[in-house]
Design a protein around this motif. Structure first.
Motif, mmCIF file in Angstrom:
data_model
loop_
_atom_site.group_PDB
_atom_site.id
_atom_site.type_symbol
_atom_site.label_atom_id
_atom_site.label_comp_id
_atom_site.label_asym_id
_atom_site.label_seq_id
_atom_site.Cartn_x
_atom_site.Cartn_y
_atom_site.Cartn_z
ATOM 1 N N VAL A 197 1.097 -1.239 -0.009
ATOM 2 C CA VAL A 197 -0.489 0.120 -0.443
ATOM 3 C C VAL A 197 0.835 1.230 0.147
ATOM 4 N N VAL A 198 2.400 1.011 0.738
ATOM 5 C CA VAL A 198 2.562 2.225 0.815
ATOM 6 C C VAL A 198 3.613 2.233 -0.672
ATOM 7 N N LEU A 199 3.863 1.747 -1.551
ATOM 8 C CA LEU A 199 4.473 1.796 -2.403
ATOM 9 C C LEU A 199 3.276 2.236 -3.558
ATOM 10 N N ALA A 200 2.549 1.368 -3.354
ATOM 11 C CA ALA A 200 1.120 2.533 -4.834
ATOM 12 C C ALA A 200 0.800 3.559 -4.007
ATOM 13 N N LEU A 201 1.103 4.424 -3.289
ATOM 14 C CA LEU A 201 0.512 5.356 -2.538
ATOM 15 C C LEU A 201 1.691 6.331 -3.211
ATOM 16 N N ASN A 202 3.387 6.060 -3.004
ATOM 17 C CA ASN A 202 4.397 6.947 -3.332
ATOM 18 C C ASN A 202 4.989 6.768 -5.045
ATOM 19 N N ARG A 203 3.636 6.257 -5.822
ATOM 20 C CA ARG A 203 4.502 5.853 -6.519
ATOM 21 C C ARG A 203 4.505 7.995 -7.402
ATOM 22 N N PRO A 204 5.269 8.057 -8.126
ATOM 23 C CA PRO A 204 5.840 9.459 -9.218
ATOM 24 C C PRO A 204 4.078 9.592 -9.574
ATOM 25 N N GLY A 205 3.611 8.866 -10.289
ATOM 26 C CA GLY A 205 2.393 9.446 -10.758
ATOM 27 C C GLY A 205 1.453 10.092 -9.812
ATOM 28 N N ASN A 206 1.537 9.249 -8.591
ATOM 29 C CA ASN A 206 0.334 9.677 -7.481
ATOM 30 C C ASN A 206 0.360 11.003 -6.839
ATOM 31 N N MET A 207 1.971 11.403 -7.796
ATOM 32 C CA MET A 207 2.087 12.882 -6.160
ATOM 33 C C MET A 207 1.827 14.156 -6.760
ATOM 34 N N PRO A 208 1.580 15.295 -6.327
ATOM 35 C CA PRO A 208 0.859 16.205 -6.628
ATOM 36 C C PRO A 208 2.051 16.941 -7.592
ATOM 37 N N PRO A 209 1.569 17.455 -8.739
ATOM 38 C CA PRO A 209 2.647 18.203 -8.999
ATOM 39 C C PRO A 209 3.713 19.564 -8.495
ATOM 40 N N ALA A 210 4.703 19.274 -9.239
ATOM 41 C CA ALA A 210 6.085 20.661 -7.608
ATOM 42 C C ALA A 210 5.603 21.589 -8.258
ATOM 43 N N VAL A 211 4.824 23.060 -7.497
ATOM 44 C CA VAL A 211 4.604 24.157 -7.255
ATOM 45 C C VAL A 211 5.863 25.267 -7.962
ATOM 46 N N THR A 212 5.876 25.162 -9.244
ATOM 47 C CA THR A 212 6.906 26.609 -9.285
ATOM 48 C C THR A 212 6.317 27.506 -9.059
ATOM 49 N N MET A 213 6.848 28.815 -8.878
ATOM 50 C CA MET A 213 6.516 30.355 -9.030
ATOM 51 C C MET A 213 7.294 30.784 -10.520
ATOM 52 N N ALA A 214 6.417 32.031 -11.591
ATOM 53 C CA ALA A 214 7.560 32.221 -12.414
ATOM 54 C C ALA A 214 8.251 33.595 -12.522
ATOM 55 N N PRO A 215 9.482 33.958 -12.717
ATOM 56 C CA PRO A 215 9.895 35.085 -11.940
ATOM 57 C C PRO A 215 9.217 36.316 -12.032
ATOM 58 N N PRO A 216 8.912 36.828 -11.904
ATOM 59 C CA PRO A 216 8.092 38.926 -11.358
ATOM 60 C C PRO A 216 8.513 39.378 -12.852
ATOM 61 N N LEU A 217 7.811 39.483 -13.773
ATOM 62 C CA LEU A 217 7.854 40.239 -14.963
ATOM 63 C C LEU A 217 8.744 41.675 -14.112
ATOM 64 N N PRO A 218 9.889 42.383 -15.191
ATOM 65 C CA PRO A 218 10.280 43.614 -15.036
ATOM 66 C C PRO A 218 9.216 44.803 -15.841
ATOM 67 N N PRO A 219 9.846 45.979 -14.094
ATOM 68 C CA PRO A 219 8.759 46.661 -14.914
ATOM 69 C C PRO A 219 8.485 46.967 -16.008
ATOM 70 N N SER A 220 6.850 47.724 -16.070
ATOM 71 C CA SER A 220 6.770 47.952 -17.798
ATOM 72 C C SER A 220 7.110 49.611 -17.874
ATOM 73 N N THR A 221 8.268 49.698 -18.456
ATOM 74 C CA THR A 221 8.255 51.433 -17.879
ATOM 75 C C THR A 221 8.426 52.686 -19.824
ATOM 76 N N GLY A 222 8.211 51.739 -20.663
ATOM 77 C CA GLY A 222 7.347 52.379 -22.112
ATOM 78 C C GLY A 222 6.095 53.126 -21.765
ATOM 79 N N PRO A 223 6.422 54.433 -22.843
ATOM 80 C CA PRO A 223 4.795 55.167 -23.359
ATOM 81 C C PRO A 223 3.752 54.529 -22.731
ATOM 82 N N LEU A 224 2.797 53.302 -23.219
ATOM 83 C CA LEU A 224 1.931 52.606 -22.989
ATOM 84 C C LEU A 224 1.497 52.634 -21.508
ATOM 85 N N ALA A 225 2.662 51.671 -20.428
ATOM 86 C CA ALA A 225 2.936 51.825 -19.140
ATOM 87 C C ALA A 225 1.801 52.669 -18.782
ATOM 88 N N LYS A 226 3.267 54.025 -19.394
ATOM 89 C CA LYS A 226 3.348 55.127 -18.615
ATOM 90 C C LYS A 226 1.446 55.967 -18.581
#
Length: 97
Positions: free
Chosen positions: A39-68
């Motif tokens: 049972v422990v082996l079946a529950l710990n299969r790679p397919g049973n694990m939730p996907p890892a949470v990855t955070m996208a890097p923050p976007l650089p602040p936009s300083t173009g004319p449209l943003a202004k």
């Protein structure tokens, strides 16, 4: 005379209640451990694990004319600048393009 505990296991010979309980405990351990491991082996299969949470890097602040211009529009909508200040700053931003 046969006891009610001896009747179902009469084919085992002189095994009484305590011996029968001990046999059942040993069987439970011998069968239980492999079941728990499976049972422990079946529950710990790679397919049973939730996907890892990855955070996208923050976007650089936009300083173009449209943003202004968008920021200027927000300031005006919030009442933080007057219509005259808005118009002057807008002309300056457009002139820089």
């Amino acid at each position: 005379m046969m006891n009610h505990l001896d009747a179902p296991v009469a084919f085992l010979g002189p095994i009484g209640g305590p011996e029968l309980i001990m046999i059942l405990m040993v069987l439970a351990v011998l069968v239980g451990i492999p079941v728990i491991v499976l049972v422990v082996l079946a529950l710990n299969r790679p397919g049973n694990m939730p996907p890892a949470v990855t955070m996208a890097p923050p976007l650089p602040p936009s300083t173009g004319p449209l943003a202004k211009l968008q920021e200027l529009e927000t300031l005006k909508a919030q009442g933080l600048i007057t219509q005259e200040e808005y118009a002057a700053k807008r002309e300056k931003i457009i002139g820089e393009v």
